[in-house]
Design a protein around this motif. Structure first.
Motif, PDB file in Angstrom:
ATOM      1  N   UNK A 153      22.229  17.296  49.937  1.00 40.16           N
ATOM      2  CA  UNK A 153      21.482  16.075  50.236  1.00 40.16           C
ATOM      3  C   UNK A 153      21.170  16.063  51.734  1.00 40.16           C
ATOM      4  N   UNK A 154      20.135  16.818  52.090  1.00 40.69           N
ATOM      5  CA  UNK A 154      19.789  17.026  53.493  1.00 40.69           C
ATOM      6  C   UNK A 154      19.111  15.795  54.095  1.00 40.69           C
ATOM      7  N   UNK A 155      18.889  15.840  55.391  1.00 44.58           N
ATOM      8  CA  UNK A 155      18.175  14.752  56.070  1.00 44.58           C
ATOM      9  C   UNK A 155      16.771  14.578  55.474  1.00 44.58           C
ATOM     10  N   UNK A 156      16.118  15.686  55.158  1.00 42.64           N
ATOM     11  CA  UNK A 156      14.776  15.617  54.581  1.00 42.64           C
ATOM     12  C   UNK A 156      14.801  14.913  53.232  1.00 42.64           C
ATOM     13  N   UNK A 157      15.777  15.259  52.405  1.00 43.44           N
ATOM     14  CA  UNK A 157      15.914  14.616  51.098  1.00 43.44           C
ATOM     15  C   UNK A 157      16.238  13.137  51.276  1.00 43.44           C
ATOM     16  N   UNK A 158      17.107  12.828  52.252  1.00 40.62           N
ATOM     17  CA  UNK A 158      17.495  11.446  52.522  1.00 40.62           C
ATOM     18  C   UNK A 158      16.281  10.595  52.896  1.00 40.62           C
ATOM     19  N   UNK A 159      15.418  11.136  53.747  1.00 38.94           N
ATOM     20  CA  UNK A 159      14.301  10.356  54.263  1.00 38.94           C
ATOM     21  C   UNK A 159      13.082  10.376  53.348  1.00 38.94           C
ATOM     22  N   UNK A 160      12.815  11.502  52.706  1.00 35.89           N
ATOM     23  CA  UNK A 160      11.563  11.662  51.965  1.00 35.89           C
ATOM     24  C   UNK A 160      11.730  11.818  50.465  1.00 35.89           C
ATOM     25  N   UNK A 161      12.969  11.980  50.017  1.00 36.22           N
ATOM     26  CA  UNK A 161      13.180  12.168  48.589  1.00 36.22           C
ATOM     27  C   UNK A 161      13.266  13.636  48.231  1.00 36.22           C
ATOM     28  N   UNK A 162      13.455  13.895  46.959  1.00 35.65           N
ATOM     29  CA  UNK A 162      13.600  15.276  46.507  1.00 35.65           C
ATOM     30  C   UNK A 162      12.718  15.541  45.305  1.00 35.65           C
ATOM     31  N   UNK A 163      12.363  16.805  45.155  1.00 32.23           N
ATOM     32  CA  UNK A 163      11.591  17.203  43.993  1.00 32.23           C
ATOM     33  C   UNK A 163      12.517  17.256  42.791  1.00 32.23           C
ATOM     34  N   UNK A 164      12.127  16.588  41.728  1.00 30.91           N
ATOM     35  CA  UNK A 164      12.979  16.563  40.551  1.00 30.91           C
ATOM     36  C   UNK A 164      13.022  17.931  39.899  1.00 30.91           C
ATOM     37  N   UNK A 165      14.092  18.189  39.183  1.00 32.32           N
ATOM     38  CA  UNK A 165      14.342  19.491  38.576  1.00 32.32           C
ATOM     39  C   UNK A 165      13.216  19.876  37.626  1.00 32.32           C
ATOM     40  N   UNK A 166      12.812  21.116  37.670  1.00 28.26           N
ATOM     41  CA  UNK A 166      11.769  21.595  36.773  1.00 28.26           C
ATOM     42  C   UNK A 166      12.337  22.111  35.462  1.00 28.26           C
ATOM     43  N   UNK A 167      11.511  22.801  34.694  1.00 24.94           N
ATOM     44  CA  UNK A 167      11.957  23.376  33.422  1.00 24.94           C
ATOM     45  C   UNK A 167      11.737  24.887  33.469  1.00 24.94           C
ATOM     46  N   UNK A 168      12.371  25.587  32.562  1.00 24.75           N
ATOM     47  CA  UNK A 168      12.222  27.039  32.537  1.00 24.75           C
ATOM     48  C   UNK A 168      11.948  27.514  31.123  1.00 24.75           C
ATOM     49  N   UNK A 169      11.336  28.679  30.999  1.00 30.39           N
ATOM     50  CA  UNK A 169      11.105  29.243  29.676  1.00 30.39           C
ATOM     51  C   UNK A 169      11.266  30.760  29.735  1.00 30.39           C
ATOM     52  N   UNK A 170      11.591  31.335  28.594  1.00 27.10           N
ATOM     53  CA  UNK A 170      11.897  32.768  28.533  1.00 27.10           C
ATOM     54  C   UNK A 170      10.638  33.607  28.677  1.00 27.10           C
ATOM     55  N   UNK A 171      10.753  34.728  29.391  1.00 26.79           N
ATOM     56  CA  UNK A 171       9.645  35.689  29.510  1.00 26.79           C
ATOM     57  C   UNK A 171      10.225  37.088  29.333  1.00 26.79           C
ATOM     58  N   UNK A 172      10.349  37.509  28.095  1.00 22.38           N
ATOM     59  CA  UNK A 172      10.947  38.811  27.841  1.00 22.38           C
ATOM     60  C   UNK A 172      12.414  38.803  28.205  1.00 22.38           C
ATOM     61  N   UNK A 173      12.767  39.570  29.237  1.00 22.13           N
ATOM     62  CA  UNK A 173      14.175  39.645  29.620  1.00 22.13           C
ATOM     63  C   UNK A 173      14.578  38.658  30.686  1.00 22.13           C
ATOM     64  N   UNK A 174      13.642  37.848  31.188  1.00 24.93           N
ATOM     65  CA  UNK A 174      13.988  36.912  32.259  1.00 24.93           C
ATOM     66  C   UNK A 174      13.505  35.504  31.968  1.00 24.93           C
ATOM     67  N   UNK A 175      13.534  34.652  32.996  1.00 19.49           N
ATOM     68  CA  UNK A 175      13.086  33.275  32.853  1.00 19.49           C
ATOM     69  C   UNK A 175      12.246  32.901  34.065  1.00 19.49           C
ATOM     70  N   UNK A 176      11.237  32.078  33.827  1.00 19.95           N
ATOM     71  CA  UNK A 176      10.389  31.583  34.908  1.00 19.95           C
ATOM     72  C   UNK A 176      10.657  30.095  35.074  1.00 19.95           C
ATOM     73  N   UNK A 177      10.882  29.674  36.292  1.00 19.80           N
ATOM     74  CA  UNK A 177      11.156  28.264  36.565  1.00 19.80           C
ATOM     75  C   UNK A 177       9.929  27.643  37.228  1.00 19.80           C
ATOM     76  N   UNK A 178       9.470  26.518  36.669  1.00 21.32           N
ATOM     77  CA  UNK A 178       8.321  25.819  37.216  1.00 21.32           C
ATOM     78  C   UNK A 178       8.766  24.702  38.144  1.00 21.32           C
TER      79      UNK A 178
END
Length: 657
Positions: free
Chosen positions: A52-77
């Motif tokens: 919870x950094x100073x930037x997050x304290x003052x400006x907020x934070x980006x909410x958690x994204x979602x991920x989906x499978x791509x073959x052997x890995x995952x991509x996070x949006x």
């Protein structure tokens, strides 16, 4: 006044002081607490305090994204949605010991370009819009002075009704997963003042209510009342209905408090061995879902000067003498009548804004909150006479001098949007009064002349839905004729109000809502409704299959009837009848469960309908299948299920098998 579980105002805007306070109070995790559009609860995903950094304290934070499978890995949006802290909102620690290391920060969700993505933001904007209209009216009437700490605002106080049921009694799948009975429940006692209101809670109930009030106070939420309510679960030992009344506050803060209070109530009940059930209609009486048990979120509303430093109304405009007419039977000012007029004009939208599956079950003829518009003015002799022995249940809204009580919202209704819609509707009427007053003054009329003229005009506008008689049992057609408003049959029907630009133009004209936002609200509510009914259908299917298995696979037919069958032919008949009921039940629930898979059939079952609804991409078409096919099928299922339970000796006997 600072409270032990809230961050002091003086350190909210200084990051170093804030972190120091958190460390001193054992805070390990911090999260932005947001109120999504259709959620009935606050939502939060805390992070470790080190993130919870100073930037997050003052400006907020980006909410958690979602991920989906791509073959052997995952991509996070990236979610592309920001949670921005509200420095005027409550930053708090829930009093429950298990949650003592997590700090929740009331926040708004916004898109990168600043568009509102949550329910709080539009209500705050609507309240500012209303304040401008009231300020203009006050200046027009010659009352422009107010203290720097005072604001013209909408204040709200909630009455929260909920059931408490011992955890060991919550073994049924419907109560566990849905928070309600969907196959019928035992009947309640009579609803009257003498029956429950004046009774003394048992010690366990008293201690629970005391702890809830104490926990609320820890986060600065004042409960002005705590008591038993009229509903029961049939068996007095297995559950009671309670009510906690929250002190009024500015609309946004009050609605924040309402959702915080819900979590506190659930936590306190859990500690005391109870399950808190805040569904609108958790217990039903018959196979059609009728019954009298239900919980409301009675919403008490006033408008006036609010002192932010003390948290009190310094002047209530519903009863201020400056806007009272020369002669009136009701002891309420022009501002109070204006709010009723606004509700009458905007009723299709306001009624649709609180529509939900739970509220649709609760708001049936015969229950306390009808689906049509009606109001008491609260000062007539008829009201006082009826109050002596029994509450008159016919009013879905009512003025009692210094406040308006909106009775129809269910216990788990999210009130941010409904109150935002109401604030905008009231703003329009206040602006109308201001313009008419300006013209009256130009014509040489006095303030009293202008008030009398406006009071008479608006009072005649609302006359058709002001009642002093019991109109509770009237039919749908009679209600529509009596109150000059449309009575929706169900939630999807109610939500069609948002399809009419005539109904919603006042929202768009305010500049706070766009047509897209209004449409989005309707779709979110509709999809929430669809998911809820699907869940009910799936749980009903599961319970029906379990009943079938217990009745037959466990050998109950053999142990109960075989030995005595030769002695009494009626036992054989009863077994055959029970077998026929079981076949009919499985036929309605899941045809493939009890029949040959290759057999062709025309009639659909619950399982088939749910599959079709899940595949349907058009929410309105899916809702149509639900109201026209699925819900009637579920009603048939309830009837057979309950007949089987009765034949087997009741729900408790079945649970022993």
């Amino acid at each position: 006044m600072e409270h032990g579980k809230t961050v002091p105002e003086k350190i909210k805007r200084d990051y170093n002081s804030f972190i120091k306070w958190c460390m001193a109070n054992g805070i390990k995790d911090i999260g932005h607490c947001v109120a999504p559009l259709a959620s009935t609860k606050l939502r939060c995903k805390p992070v470790n305090i080190e993130e919870f950094s100073r930037k997050v304290f003052e400006n907020g934070s980006e909410l958690d994204g979602s991920s989906f499978a791509t073959g052997g890995g995952r991509v996070v949006h990236r979610a592309m949605v920001m949670a921005k802290p509200d420095f005027d909102g409550k930053w708090f620690v829930l009093p429950d010991p298990v949650r003592s290391s997590t700090l929740f920060v009331m926040s708004d969700m916004e898109s990168p370009e600043g568009s509102a993505m949550c329910a709080r933001h539009p209500l705050a904007s609507s309240c500012r819009h209303l304040e401008k209209s009231i300020d203009n009216l006050m200046k027009t009437a010659g009352f422009s002075e107010r203290h720097p700490n005072e604001r013209y605002t909408l204040t709200v106080g909630y009455e929260k009704e909920f059931f408490i049921v011992p955890k060991e009694a919550c073994v049924r799948d419907d109560i566990r997963y849905l928070g309600q009975t969907i196959t019928g429940g035992p009947g309640p006692i009579n609803q009257n003042l003498r029956g429950v209101y004046l009774s003394i809670p048992r010690r366990a109930e008293e201690q629970l209510l005391d702890d809830i009030v104490s926990d609320l106070a820890e986060v600065g939420i004042i409960a002005t009342q705590k008591h038993l309510e009229v509903g029961q679960t049939g068996n007095d030992a297995r559950g009671r209905q309670c009510e906690v009344v929250l002190k009024y506050d500015e609309a946004v803060n009050a609605t924040d408090n309402d959702l915080i209070a819900r979590q506190i109530i659930e936590d306190a009940c859990d500690r005391h061995g109870f399950k808190a059930i805040l569904g609108s209609k958790p217990f039903t009486d018959d196979s059609e879902g009728n019954g009298i048990n239900g919980s409301g979120k009675h919403t008490n509303i006033s408008i006036g000067k609010f002192d932010a430093s003390s948290g009190d109304l310094t002047e209530n405009f519903f009863e201020t003498e400056a806007f009272c007419p020369s002669e009136a039977m009701e002891h309420v000012s022009l501002i109070g009548i204006a709010v009723l007029a606004a509700m009458g004009r905007a009723w299709p939208v306001l009624d649709a804004s609180i529509a939900s599956r739970g509220n649709e079950q609760r708001r049936k003829p015969g229950y306390e909150a009808p689906v049509y518009l009606s109001a008491f003015l609260g000062s007539t002799s008829e009201f006082r006479d009826s109050f002596a022995s029994e509450r008159n249940r016919s009013a879905s809204i009512g003025l009692t001098g210094n406040k308006l009580e909106w009775r129809t919202p269910g216990a788990n209704t999210n009130m941010y949007y409904p109150l935002a819609f109401l604030a905008i509707a009231v703003s329009d009427v206040i602006d109308e009064i201001s313009e008419n007053m300006k013209k009256a003054f130009e014509d040489g009329k006095t303030l009293q002349n202008a008030v009398d003229a406006e009071y008479g005009r608006l009072r005649s506008e609302i006359d058709h839905f002001v009642v002093s008689e019991d109109v509770f049992e009237i039919s749908k057609d009679e209600a529509e004729d009596r109150f000059k408003c449309r009575v929706p049959m169900n939630t999807p029907d109610a939500l069609t109000a948002f399809d009419s630009f005539e109904n919603t133009s006042f929202l768009v004209k305010s500049g706070i809502f766009t047509e897209e936002m209004v449409k989005a609200f309707k779709i979110v509510q509709l999809e929430n409704y669809i998911q809820r009914v699907i869940a009910e259908g799936m749980v009903m299917s599961r319970m029906s299959k379990e009943l079938s298995n217990r009745t037959f696979s466990c050998g109950i037919m053999k142990t109960r009837f075989s030995d005595l069958e030769g002695m009494d032919i009626r036992l054989s008949q009863r077994r055959n009848f029970l077998g026929k009921l079981n076949a009919d039940l499985m036929d309605l629930v899941d045809y493939s469960y009890a029949r040959e898979s290759g057999e062709v059939r025309e009639k659909k079952d619950i399982a088939t309908l749910i599959k079709e609804i899940k595949k349907e991409k058009d929410a309105e078409k899916a809702a149509s299948v639900i109201t026209e096919e699925l819900i009637p099928l579920m009603c048939e299922t309830r009837k057979i299920y309950e007949k089987m339970v009765d034949l087997m000796g009741g729900e408790e006997e079945v649970s022993k098998l």
